[in-house]
Design a protein around this motif. Structure first.
Motif, PDB file in Angstrom:
ATOM      1  N   ALA A  16      29.463  -5.828 -55.286  1.00 39.92           N
ATOM      2  CA  ALA A  16      29.053  -5.758 -56.652  1.00 39.92           C
ATOM      3  C   ALA A  16      27.522  -5.957 -56.425  1.00 39.92           C
ATOM      4  O   ALA A  16      27.018  -6.959 -55.720  1.00 39.92           O
ATOM      5  CB  ALA A  16      29.768  -6.607 -57.824  1.00 39.92           C
ATOM      6  N   ALA A  17      26.922  -5.100 -57.057  1.00 36.53           N
ATOM      7  CA  ALA A  17      25.224  -5.292 -57.131  1.00 36.53           C
ATOM      8  C   ALA A  17      24.830  -6.181 -58.433  1.00 36.53           C
ATOM      9  O   ALA A  17      25.224  -5.887 -59.558  1.00 36.53           O
ATOM     10  CB  ALA A  17      24.715  -3.864 -57.147  1.00 36.53           C
ATOM     11  N   LEU A  18      24.242  -7.310 -58.340  1.00 34.48           N
ATOM     12  CA  LEU A  18      23.631  -7.900 -59.203  1.00 34.48           C
ATOM     13  C   LEU A  18      22.326  -7.201 -59.999  1.00 34.48           C
ATOM     14  O   LEU A  18      22.011  -6.271 -59.425  1.00 34.48           O
ATOM     15  CB  LEU A  18      23.234  -9.463 -58.698  1.00 34.48           C
ATOM     16  N   PRO A  19      22.171  -7.784 -61.089  1.00 34.79           N
ATOM     17  CA  PRO A  19      20.985  -7.216 -61.791  1.00 34.79           C
ATOM     18  C   PRO A  19      19.679  -7.051 -61.183  1.00 34.79           C
ATOM     19  O   PRO A  19      18.855  -6.213 -61.467  1.00 34.79           O
ATOM     20  CB  PRO A  19      21.030  -7.939 -63.256  1.00 34.79           C
ATOM     21  N   ILE A  25      29.332 -10.018 -51.893  1.00 35.60           N
ATOM     22  CA  ILE A  25      30.150  -9.424 -51.002  1.00 35.60           C
ATOM     23  C   ILE A  25      31.467 -10.321 -50.650  1.00 35.60           C
ATOM     24  O   ILE A  25      31.144 -11.466 -50.472  1.00 35.60           O
ATOM     25  CB  ILE A  25      29.619  -8.793 -49.929  1.00 35.60           C
ATOM     26  N   SER A  26      32.610  -9.901 -50.854  1.00 32.85           N
ATOM     27  CA  SER A  26      33.733 -10.720 -50.683  1.00 32.85           C
ATOM     28  C   SER A  26      34.223 -10.780 -49.003  1.00 32.85           C
ATOM     29  O   SER A  26      33.926  -9.541 -48.497  1.00 32.85           O
ATOM     30  CB  SER A  26      35.081 -10.404 -51.245  1.00 32.85           C
ATOM     31  N   ALA A  64      34.009  -7.001 -59.110  1.00 28.35           N
ATOM     32  CA  ALA A  64      33.361  -6.248 -60.316  1.00 28.35           C
ATOM     33  C   ALA A  64      32.581  -7.288 -61.314  1.00 28.35           C
ATOM     34  O   ALA A  64      32.923  -8.435 -61.391  1.00 28.35           O
ATOM     35  CB  ALA A  64      34.226  -5.567 -61.074  1.00 28.35           C
ATOM     36  N   LEU A  65      31.609  -6.908 -61.533  1.00 25.86           N
ATOM     37  CA  LEU A  65      30.831  -7.837 -62.545  1.00 25.86           C
ATOM     38  C   LEU A  65      31.303  -7.244 -64.155  1.00 25.86           C
ATOM     39  O   LEU A  65      31.156  -6.260 -64.447  1.00 25.86           O
ATOM     40  CB  LEU A  65      29.173  -7.743 -62.451  1.00 25.86           C
ATOM     41  N   GLN A  74      30.281 -13.468 -65.584  1.00 23.69           N
ATOM     42  CA  GLN A  74      31.728 -13.418 -65.102  1.00 23.69           C
ATOM     43  C   GLN A  74      31.736 -12.499 -63.951  1.00 23.69           C
ATOM     44  O   GLN A  74      31.210 -11.269 -63.995  1.00 23.69           O
ATOM     45  CB  GLN A  74      32.706 -13.020 -66.051  1.00 23.69           C
ATOM     46  N   VAL A  75      32.147 -12.942 -62.802  1.00 31.97           N
ATOM     47  CA  VAL A  75      32.546 -12.055 -61.755  1.00 31.97           C
ATOM     48  C   VAL A  75      34.019 -12.088 -61.624  1.00 31.97           C
ATOM     49  O   VAL A  75      35.034 -12.822 -61.522  1.00 31.97           O
ATOM     50  CB  VAL A  75      31.914 -12.888 -60.411  1.00 31.97           C
ATOM     51  N   TYR A  76      34.436 -10.586 -61.578  1.00 33.55           N
ATOM     52  CA  TYR A  76      35.922 -10.334 -61.440  1.00 33.55           C
ATOM     53  C   TYR A  76      36.437 -10.266 -60.153  1.00 33.55           C
ATOM     54  O   TYR A  76      35.539  -9.575 -59.278  1.00 33.55           O
ATOM     55  CB  TYR A  76      36.384  -9.118 -62.314  1.00 33.55           C
ATOM     56  N   ALA A  77      37.380 -10.789 -59.729  1.00 34.79           N
ATOM     57  CA  ALA A  77      38.196 -10.652 -58.425  1.00 34.79           C
ATOM     58  C   ALA A  77      39.241 -10.109 -58.178  1.00 34.79           C
ATOM     59  O   ALA A  77      40.160 -10.751 -59.014  1.00 34.79           O
ATOM     60  CB  ALA A  77      37.864 -11.874 -57.519  1.00 34.79           C
TER      61      ALA A  77
END
Length: 325
Positions: A16-19, A25-26, A64-65, A74-77
């Protein structure tokens, strides 16, 4: 050719790309999340996700952010536990020391079937602000056609994990069914949802997803399944693709191939391809797991040579940058 941003990643899977443009990366097998500086390639482990049970095709997968990440962090995993696949959210605190920047997981959805194979794993927020998840049938093919099972589906839910209020079946998370193992989700410029799906021995698929539709597995693989099912928009022999992540950029869907060891471009005009799919980077970097848009006209690609099925060499796994036109 692509440029290498960083290397030495272990079993990378979701991104997921941060702002600010950096990537999270997981690691599927180590259950960690690493931040990669997209200017320097520097890697910083931000933390681990407790409760992950890695093995086979399971582990820590999609990221996903939150749509309101700037305020809620919040970071969703999506990950595998000892009993199921589930989705949780974790607060990312950049002020905390490296390695301890993730809060405790808050589970929003549990009970997605798990198996040694076909755990799905891709999650993404759509233009509607809803969370979508691609799941697999965990090797039990009958789950794909069972509307009460969360396996072999594309799920659509609120940020709290409840069924989206306008889903096809009120009160159900199921958005589409009849899938074997969905690992690619992306929306085009007109807001249409596309999904990549692993076939069994014959055809891999790129599907245009419509709510409530049935995509055929296990009754159909590839095109020609009959009027009950939706045919894929494009299909490939499994040795040419075995697709995981997809992204939309520059008027095309870009699809990462694992067994195929190549990046496919599918040019779109409306809901149909306007030209034959074209392959790039064939057998140059090995298995490709994830692709996502970069700034300007670029793509980020994440290789998957250390997932137990590749042939890792020096430097694997890598994050690559590719300019596209």
């Amino acid at each position: 050719m692509a440029d290498t941003l960083t290397e030495g990643l272990k079993s990378p899977w979701g991104a997921a790309a941060l702002p600010d443009g950096d990537l999270l990366i997981s690691s599927r097998d180590e259950a960690t999340i690493t931040r990669v500086d997209t200017e320097t390639g520097r890697k910083t482990e931000i933390g681990s996700v407790p409760g992950v049970s890695s093995g086979g095709e399971g582990g820590l997968m999609g990221l996903a952010l939150s749509p309101s990440f700037a305020s809620d962090r919040q970071v969703y995993a999506y990950f595998t536990t000892g009993s199921d696949n589930r989705i949780a959210r974790l607060r990312f605190d950049e002020r905390a020391p490296a390695g301890r920047q993730l809060g405790a997981p808050d589970t929003v959805l549990r009970g997605i079937p798990k198996g040694g194979i076909h755990n799905g794993g891709r999650i993404a927020f759509g233009p509607d602000g809803m969370l979508y998840a691609g799941t697999g049938e965990a090797g039990e093919t009958g789950l794909s056609q069972d509307p009460k099972s969360l396996g072999g589906k594309i799920l659509r839910m609120t940020q709290e994990g409840r069924p989206a209020p306008d889903n096809p079946d009120s009160g159900s998370l199921v958005y589409s069914l009849g899938h074997r193992n969905v690992q690619g989700l992306a929306w085009d410029a007109e807001g249409r949802l596309w999904a990549a799906e692993f076939g069994q021995n014959t055809w891999d698929e790129l599907n245009l997803i419509e709510p409530g539709k049935n995509y055929g597995w296990p009754e159909a693989e590839g095109k020609g399944g009959g009027p009950r099912f939706v045919d894929p928009v494009a299909q490939w022999r499994t040795e040419e693709a075995s697709p995981s992540g997809i992204a939309y950029a520059r008027g095309s869907i870009w699809m990462a191939g694992l067994r195929g060891e190549r990046l496919w471009r599918i040019p779109l005009d409306g809901p149909e391809p306007v030209a034959r799919p074209e392959a790039f980077l064939t057998e140059k970097y090995g298995r490709l797991r994830t692709v996502l848009p970069a700034e300007a006209s670029g793509l980020w690609l994440i290789t998957s040579e250390t997932d137990g099925r590749g042939s890792p060499g020096g430097g694997d796994d890598r994050v690559l940058r590719l300019e596209v036109t």
